[in-house]
Design a protein around this motif. Structure first.
Motif, PDB file in Angstrom:
ATOM      1  N   SER A 154      62.726  53.856 -83.296  1.00  0.00           N
ATOM      2  CA  SER A 154      63.444  55.020 -83.825  1.00  0.00           C
ATOM      3  C   SER A 154      64.321  54.686 -85.028  1.00  0.00           C
ATOM      4  N   ARG A 155      64.926  53.527 -85.034  1.00  0.00           N
ATOM      5  CA  ARG A 155      65.798  53.130 -86.156  1.00  0.00           C
ATOM      6  C   ARG A 155      64.997  53.040 -87.460  1.00  0.00           C
ATOM      7  N   ILE A 156      63.812  52.466 -87.390  1.00  0.00           N
ATOM      8  CA  ILE A 156      62.948  52.347 -88.569  1.00  0.00           C
ATOM      9  C   ILE A 156      62.327  53.704 -88.893  1.00  0.00           C
ATOM     10  N   ARG A 157      61.939  54.431 -87.861  1.00  0.00           N
ATOM     11  CA  ARG A 157      61.325  55.755 -88.048  1.00  0.00           C
ATOM     12  C   ARG A 157      62.259  56.690 -88.818  1.00  0.00           C
ATOM     13  N   ALA A 158      63.546  56.644 -88.496  1.00  0.00           N
ATOM     14  CA  ALA A 158      64.517  57.512 -89.171  1.00  0.00           C
ATOM     15  C   ALA A 158      64.594  57.211 -90.666  1.00  0.00           C
ATOM     16  N   HIS A 159      64.437  55.958 -91.031  1.00  0.00           N
ATOM     17  CA  HIS A 159      64.512  55.547 -92.443  1.00  0.00           C
ATOM     18  C   HIS A 159      63.168  55.743 -93.155  1.00  0.00           C
ATOM     19  N   TRP A 160      62.090  55.373 -92.484  1.00  0.00           N
ATOM     20  CA  TRP A 160      60.766  55.341 -93.094  1.00  0.00           C
ATOM     21  C   TRP A 160      60.027  56.667 -92.959  1.00  0.00           C
ATOM     22  N   GLY A 161      60.215  57.350 -91.838  1.00  0.00           N
ATOM     23  CA  GLY A 161      59.574  58.638 -91.631  1.00  0.00           C
ATOM     24  C   GLY A 161      58.243  58.590 -90.903  1.00  0.00           C
ATOM     25  N   ARG A 162      57.760  57.407 -90.564  1.00  0.00           N
ATOM     26  CA  ARG A 162      56.487  57.293 -89.845  1.00  0.00           C
ATOM     27  C   ARG A 162      56.744  57.135 -88.355  1.00  0.00           C
ATOM     28  N   PRO A 163      56.167  57.997 -87.520  1.00  0.00           N
ATOM     29  CA  PRO A 163      56.395  57.876 -86.083  1.00  0.00           C
ATOM     30  C   PRO A 163      55.539  56.803 -85.403  1.00  0.00           C
ATOM     31  N   GLU A 164      54.369  56.508 -85.983  1.00  0.00           N
ATOM     32  CA  GLU A 164      53.482  55.520 -85.370  1.00  0.00           C
ATOM     33  C   GLU A 164      52.569  54.888 -86.408  1.00  0.00           C
ATOM     34  N   LEU A 165      51.994  53.754 -86.022  1.00  0.00           N
ATOM     35  CA  LEU A 165      51.031  53.047 -86.856  1.00  0.00           C
ATOM     36  C   LEU A 165      49.722  53.013 -86.086  1.00  0.00           C
ATOM     37  N   THR A 166      48.677  53.512 -86.687  1.00  0.00           N
ATOM     38  CA  THR A 166      47.367  53.480 -86.028  1.00  0.00           C
ATOM     39  C   THR A 166      46.403  52.696 -86.906  1.00  0.00           C
ATOM     40  N   ARG A 167      45.483  52.025 -86.263  1.00  0.00           N
ATOM     41  CA  ARG A 167      44.508  51.214 -86.995  1.00  0.00           C
ATOM     42  C   ARG A 167      43.251  51.075 -86.158  1.00  0.00           C
ATOM     43  N   SER A 168      42.119  51.313 -86.774  1.00  0.00           N
ATOM     44  CA  SER A 168      40.853  51.091 -86.101  1.00  0.00           C
ATOM     45  C   SER A 168      40.684  49.594 -85.847  1.00  0.00           C
ATOM     46  N   LEU A 169      40.231  49.251 -84.657  1.00  0.00           N
ATOM     47  CA  LEU A 169      39.936  47.851 -84.347  1.00  0.00           C
ATOM     48  C   LEU A 169      38.478  47.521 -84.669  1.00  0.00           C
ATOM     49  N   ARG A 170      37.760  48.522 -85.135  1.00  0.00           N
ATOM     50  CA  ARG A 170      36.381  48.389 -85.618  1.00  0.00           C
ATOM     51  C   ARG A 170      35.436  47.753 -84.600  1.00  0.00           C
ATOM     52  N   THR A 171      35.638  48.148 -83.358  1.00  0.00           N
ATOM     53  CA  THR A 171      34.729  47.700 -82.306  1.00  0.00           C
ATOM     54  C   THR A 171      34.772  48.697 -81.163  1.00  0.00           C
ATOM     55  N   GLY A 172      33.687  48.767 -80.427  1.00  0.00           N
ATOM     56  CA  GLY A 172      33.628  49.573 -79.228  1.00  0.00           C
ATOM     57  C   GLY A 172      33.581  48.700 -77.983  1.00  0.00           C
ATOM     58  N   ASP A 173      33.529  47.388 -78.192  1.00  0.00           N
ATOM     59  CA  ASP A 173      33.490  46.433 -77.084  1.00  0.00           C
ATOM     60  C   ASP A 173      34.914  46.202 -76.572  1.00  0.00           C
ATOM     61  N   LEU A 174      35.166  46.508 -75.308  1.00  0.00           N
ATOM     62  CA  LEU A 174      36.509  46.445 -74.756  1.00  0.00           C
ATOM     63  C   LEU A 174      37.112  45.038 -74.825  1.00  0.00           C
ATOM     64  N   ARG A 175      36.336  44.047 -74.539  1.00  0.00           N
ATOM     65  CA  ARG A 175      36.842  42.661 -74.579  1.00  0.00           C
ATOM     66  C   ARG A 175      37.276  42.267 -75.993  1.00  0.00           C
ATOM     67  N   GLU A 176      36.436  42.573 -76.958  1.00  0.00           N
ATOM     68  CA  GLU A 176      36.755  42.286 -78.359  1.00  0.00           C
ATOM     69  C   GLU A 176      37.930  43.120 -78.832  1.00  0.00           C
ATOM     70  N   ALA A 177      37.984  44.360 -78.403  1.00  0.00           N
ATOM     71  CA  ALA A 177      39.091  45.244 -78.787  1.00  0.00           C
ATOM     72  C   ALA A 177      40.421  44.689 -78.282  1.00  0.00           C
ATOM     73  N   ARG A 178      40.449  44.192 -77.064  1.00  0.00           N
ATOM     74  CA  ARG A 178      41.687  43.616 -76.518  1.00  0.00           C
ATOM     75  C   ARG A 178      42.123  42.402 -77.310  1.00  0.00           C
ATOM     76  N   ARG A 179      41.167  41.594 -77.718  1.00  0.00           N
ATOM     77  CA  ARG A 179      41.489  40.401 -78.502  1.00  0.00           C
ATOM     78  C   ARG A 179      42.043  40.793 -79.877  1.00  0.00           C
ATOM     79  N   ARG A 180      41.391  41.728 -80.527  1.00  0.00           N
ATOM     80  CA  ARG A 180      41.855  42.189 -81.833  1.00  0.00           C
ATOM     81  C   ARG A 180      43.210  42.889 -81.721  1.00  0.00           C
ATOM     82  N   LEU A 181      43.389  43.644 -80.647  1.00  0.00           N
ATOM     83  CA  LEU A 181      44.654  44.343 -80.432  1.00  0.00           C
ATOM     84  C   LEU A 181      45.814  43.350 -80.323  1.00  0.00           C
ATOM     85  N   ALA A 182      45.620  42.268 -79.605  1.00  0.00           N
ATOM     86  CA  ALA A 182      46.687  41.268 -79.457  1.00  0.00           C
ATOM     87  C   ALA A 182      47.073  40.672 -80.811  1.00  0.00           C
ATOM     88  N   LEU A 183      46.093  40.357 -81.637  1.00  0.00           N
ATOM     89  CA  LEU A 183      46.374  39.814 -82.966  1.00  0.00           C
ATOM     90  C   LEU A 183      47.058  40.850 -83.853  1.00  0.00           C
TER      91      LEU A 183
END
Length: 115
Positions: free
Chosen positions: A17-46
Motif C-alpha cells: 500500500s505504501r508504494i501503491r499510494a505513490h506509484w498508483g499500481r495496485p498489482e504486478l502481473t506477468r505471464s509465466l509463458r507456460t501451462g505446465d504447473l511444475r515449470e510455472a511454480r519454478r518460474r514463479l519463485a524466480l
C-alpha cells in the motif's frame, strides 16, 4: 500468487500500500509463458524473488523517486531481468545468484539513455 489465464499460468503480485499510494499500481502481473504447473511454480519463485528486490529498492527510495522514475525502473526490470531469467531458468535446487535491479545512483543515467 500463481493464477491460470486460459491455458497459461501468470504471476500476480500485490503492490504494498505504501508504494501503491505513490506509484498508483495496485498489482504486478506477468505471464509465466507456460501451462505446465511444475515449470510455472519454478518460474514463479524466480520472478517473485526479482520483484521483491524491485519493490524493496523502490520502498527504500520512495521519497526521492518520481512516479515516472518508478515506471522507468519497472519497465527496465521487466524487459531486462525477466528475459535474462527466462533464457536460462537454472534449477531452484542449485545456488542461484539473483542480481538486484540497477541502483538509484545509476537510475538517472538510465533514464537519460531511455529518453
Amino acid at each position: 500468487m500463481l493464477q491460470r489465464r486460459g491455458q497459461i499460468d501468470t504471476s500476480r503480485i500485490v503492490v504494498p500500500s505504501r508504494i501503491r499510494a505513490h506509484w498508483g499500481r495496485p498489482e504486478l502481473t506477468r505471464s509465466l509463458r507456460t501451462g505446465d504447473l511444475r515449470e510455472a511454480r519454478r518460474r514463479l519463485a524466480l520472478w517473485e524473488a526479482h520483484m521483491a528486490a524491485f519493490l524493496q529498492q523502490v520502498d527504500r527510495n520512495l521519497q526521492s523517486m518520481t512516479r515516472d522514475e518508478v515506471d522507468a525502473l519497472y519497465r527496465h526490470y521487466l524487459t531486462t531481468k525477466f528475459d535474462e531469467i527466462e533464457a536460462g531458468f537454472p534449477s531452484l535446487s542449485t545456488k542461484t545468484r539473483l542480481t538486484a535491479p540497477p541502483s538509484i545512483s545509476r537510475l538517472s543515467s538510465f533514464l537519460v539513455s531511455v529518453n
